[in-house]
Design a protein around this motif. Structure first.
Motif, PDB file in Angstrom:
ATOM      1  N   TRP A  61       1.252 -27.546  44.589  1.00 43.40           N
ATOM      2  CA  TRP A  61       0.812 -26.738  43.452  1.00 43.40           C
ATOM      3  C   TRP A  61       1.827 -26.898  42.327  1.00 43.40           C
ATOM      4  CZ3 TRP A  61      -3.682 -24.207  42.617  1.00 43.40           C
ATOM      5  CH2 TRP A  61      -3.754 -23.365  41.501  1.00 43.40           C
ATOM      6  N   SER A  62       1.350 -27.300  41.164  1.00 48.29           N
ATOM      7  CA  SER A  62       2.239 -27.613  40.044  1.00 48.29           C
ATOM      8  C   SER A  62       2.471 -26.398  39.150  1.00 48.29           C
ATOM      9  CB  SER A  62       1.657 -28.752  39.207  1.00 48.29           C
ATOM     10  OG  SER A  62       1.493 -29.921  39.986  1.00 48.29           O
ATOM     11  N   PHE A  63       3.633 -26.355  38.533  1.00 54.13           N
ATOM     12  CA  PHE A  63       3.955 -25.306  37.565  1.00 54.13           C
ATOM     13  C   PHE A  63       5.001 -25.849  36.597  1.00 54.13           C
ATOM     14  CE2 PHE A  63       7.006 -24.885  40.975  1.00 54.13           C
ATOM     15  CZ  PHE A  63       8.210 -24.593  40.342  1.00 54.13           C
ATOM     16  N   GLY A  64       5.098 -25.212  35.432  1.00 50.94           N
ATOM     17  CA  GLY A  64       6.108 -25.596  34.458  1.00 50.94           C
ATOM     18  C   GLY A  64       7.456 -25.023  34.852  1.00 50.94           C
ATOM     19  N   ALA A  65       8.498 -25.859  34.827  1.00 47.78           N
ATOM     20  CA  ALA A  65       9.811 -25.428  35.311  1.00 47.78           C
ATOM     21  C   ALA A  65      10.389 -24.254  34.522  1.00 47.78           C
ATOM     22  CB  ALA A  65      10.782 -26.615  35.269  1.00 47.78           C
ATOM     23  N   GLY A 112       0.301 -38.583  31.985  1.00 49.96           N
ATOM     24  CA  GLY A 112       0.997 -37.748  32.953  1.00 49.96           C
ATOM     25  C   GLY A 112       0.511 -36.314  32.988  1.00 49.96           C
ATOM     26  N   TRP A 113      -0.450 -35.983  32.102  1.00 48.99           N
ATOM     27  CA  TRP A 113      -0.988 -34.628  32.063  1.00 48.99           C
ATOM     28  C   TRP A 113      -2.516 -34.682  32.156  1.00 48.99           C
ATOM     29  CZ3 TRP A 113       1.514 -29.965  32.154  1.00 48.99           C
ATOM     30  CH2 TRP A 113       2.898 -29.998  31.982  1.00 48.99           C
ATOM     31  N   PRO A 114      -3.069 -35.057  33.326  1.00 48.16           N
ATOM     32  CA  PRO A 114      -4.526 -35.011  33.489  1.00 48.16           C
ATOM     33  C   PRO A 114      -5.033 -33.583  33.341  1.00 48.16           C
ATOM     34  CG  PRO A 114      -3.445 -35.309  35.608  1.00 48.16           C
ATOM     35  CD  PRO A 114      -2.373 -35.467  34.566  1.00 48.16           C
ATOM     36  N   VAL A 115      -6.297 -33.452  33.013  1.00 52.64           N
ATOM     37  CA  VAL A 115      -6.870 -32.134  32.713  1.00 52.64           C
ATOM     38  C   VAL A 115      -6.693 -31.166  33.876  1.00 52.64           C
ATOM     39  CG1 VAL A 115      -9.010 -30.895  32.198  1.00 52.64           C
ATOM     40  CG2 VAL A 115      -8.539 -33.088  31.081  1.00 52.64           C
ATOM     41  N   GLN A 153      -4.091 -26.320  35.964  1.00 58.28           N
ATOM     42  CA  GLN A 153      -3.371 -25.779  37.109  1.00 58.28           C
ATOM     43  C   GLN A 153      -2.042 -25.186  36.662  1.00 58.28           C
ATOM     44  OE1 GLN A 153      -1.426 -28.118  40.611  1.00 58.28           O
ATOM     45  NE2 GLN A 153      -3.556 -27.761  41.223  1.00 58.28           N
ATOM     46  N   VAL A 154      -1.368 -25.877  35.741  1.00 64.69           N
ATOM     47  CA  VAL A 154      -0.097 -25.371  35.228  1.00 64.69           C
ATOM     48  C   VAL A 154      -0.319 -24.109  34.397  1.00 64.69           C
ATOM     49  CG1 VAL A 154       1.820 -25.870  33.655  1.00 64.69           C
ATOM     50  CG2 VAL A 154       1.078 -27.598  35.295  1.00 64.69           C
ATOM     51  N   VAL A 155      -1.377 -24.080  33.587  1.00 64.05           N
ATOM     52  CA  VAL A 155      -1.684 -22.876  32.796  1.00 64.05           C
ATOM     53  C   VAL A 155      -1.878 -21.671  33.709  1.00 64.05           C
ATOM     54  CG1 VAL A 155      -3.440 -21.763  31.349  1.00 64.05           C
ATOM     55  CG2 VAL A 155      -2.678 -24.088  30.820  1.00 64.05           C
ATOM     56  N   LEU A 156      -2.685 -21.844  34.752  1.00 62.42           N
ATOM     57  CA  LEU A 156      -2.939 -20.744  35.689  1.00 62.42           C
ATOM     58  C   LEU A 156      -1.659 -20.359  36.416  1.00 62.42           C
ATOM     59  CD1 LEU A 156      -4.936 -18.861  37.090  1.00 62.42           C
ATOM     60  CD2 LEU A 156      -5.445 -20.708  38.707  1.00 62.42           C
ATOM     61  N   SER A 157      -0.883 -21.351  36.830  1.00 62.21           N
ATOM     62  CA  SER A 157       0.372 -21.076  37.529  1.00 62.21           C
ATOM     63  C   SER A 157       1.323 -20.278  36.652  1.00 62.21           C
ATOM     64  CB  SER A 157       1.037 -22.388  37.958  1.00 62.21           C
ATOM     65  OG  SER A 157       0.235 -23.091  38.872  1.00 62.21           O
ATOM     66  N   GLN A 158       1.449 -20.708  35.396  1.00 65.62           N
ATOM     67  CA  GLN A 158       2.334 -20.009  34.464  1.00 65.62           C
ATOM     68  C   GLN A 158       1.949 -18.542  34.345  1.00 65.62           C
ATOM     69  OE1 GLN A 158       4.779 -22.450  34.251  1.00 65.62           O
ATOM     70  NE2 GLN A 158       4.983 -21.968  32.104  1.00 65.62           N
ATOM     71  N   LYS A 165       8.990 -29.869  31.553  1.00 65.91           N
ATOM     72  CA  LYS A 165       9.071 -30.477  32.879  1.00 65.91           C
ATOM     73  C   LYS A 165       8.127 -29.801  33.861  1.00 65.91           C
ATOM     74  CE  LYS A 165      12.090 -31.497  36.808  1.00 65.91           C
ATOM     75  NZ  LYS A 165      13.448 -31.439  37.375  1.00 65.91           N
ATOM     76  N   PRO A 166       7.120 -30.513  34.371  1.00 67.91           N
ATOM     77  CA  PRO A 166       6.299 -29.945  35.436  1.00 67.91           C
ATOM     78  C   PRO A 166       6.979 -30.134  36.791  1.00 67.91           C
ATOM     79  CG  PRO A 166       5.427 -32.079  34.785  1.00 67.91           C
ATOM     80  CD  PRO A 166       6.617 -31.809  33.898  1.00 67.91           C
TER      81      PRO A 166
END
Length: 245
Positions: free
Chosen positions: A51-55, A185-188, A193-198, A39-40
């Motif tokens: 700013w998006s991140f993985g829950a 639902g997962w554009p590049v 952004q999620v990788v960096l956020s994680q 879940k993002p």
């Protein structure tokens, strides 16, 4: 710099809390992968905006902190056993989810579609989770164990944060592209952004909880009467070492 000697664990020595720490590690690992991995979510930041991140990042880093504690107190060999235990638990969880989702629902039960959406992870997500966990945890434990020898057991904060930068970075870099690259639902741009956020959030969690890590490590070393340095350890993930139990 002279390397510290690793005190031998007495023959027949029984650890009081090793099994409990292992149970905590596996529990958090399973729950964070089951509930939050796919879940993002997002937060609104000043200037930057959304700013998006993985829950799952809110809880999964705790497993890395426990992994740090395992390596610091019990040594790489015993941490290796726990990592393989967690890997086996993830594998069984994936198999169980696949079987339960595939079972035909009872007539009139309305939840099959929702159940499949939540628990019917694709082979890509399962594979990505397993590979990322395996690589990240072993990298984390290896770096921490090596740094403990290099620093002669000093600067625990440097070892825990440094190993997290490597381990969590590798985990995030493997999992999200392998699991979600090219999916709707997962554009590049969202993916990276999620990788960096994680990576940033996990490392921040480690730094924030450093006082807790110090407290737990100190209490466990005192209770177990050990402080192990991996000076002669075989660091292969597939090695079997005597005296791990």
């Amino acid at each position: 710099m002279e390397k510290p000697e690793s005190p031998a664990v007495p023959q027949g020595h029984r650890f009081r809390y090793y099994d409990l720490v292992m149970a905590a590690f596996v529990t958090i690992l399973l729950l964070s992968n089951l509930i939050g991995a796919s879940k993002p979510s997002y937060v609104d930041l000043p200037v930057i905006g959304q700013w998006s991140f993985g829950a799952g990042v809110l809880f999964f880093p705790v497993s890395y902190i426990i992994g740090d504690i395992l390596t610091e107190v019990y040594g790489y060999a015993r941490a290796r056993r726990v990592i393989w235990t967690g890997f086996a638990a993830l594998l069984f969880m994936a198999f169980m989810a696949w079987v339960v989702v595939k079972l035909p629902p009872a007539e009139g039960w309305p939840g099959q579609e929702s159940y499949e959406f939540v628990f019917g992870n694709s082979w890509r997500i399962v594979l990505a989770s397993m590979v990322a966990f395996w690589a990240g945890e072993f990298a984390n434990s290896f770096v921490l164990a090596k740094m403990k020898v290099w620093t002669q057991g000093k600067h625990l904060w440097m070892r825990t944060i440094g190993s997290t930068v490597v381990g969590q970075g590798l985990d995030s870099l493997i999992f999200y592209p392998l699991a979600f690259w090219g999916l709707a639902g997962w554009p590049v741009e969202l993916l990276w952004q999620v990788v960096l956020s994680q990576w940033l959030i996990k490392t921040a969690w480690e730094a924030l909880l450093t006082p807790v890590t110090y407290l737990v490590v100190g209490k466990l070393k005192q209770a177990e009467q050990v402080d192990i340095f991996d000076t002669d350890t075989d660091f292969s993930p597939f090695a079997t070492s005597r005296g791990e139990a």
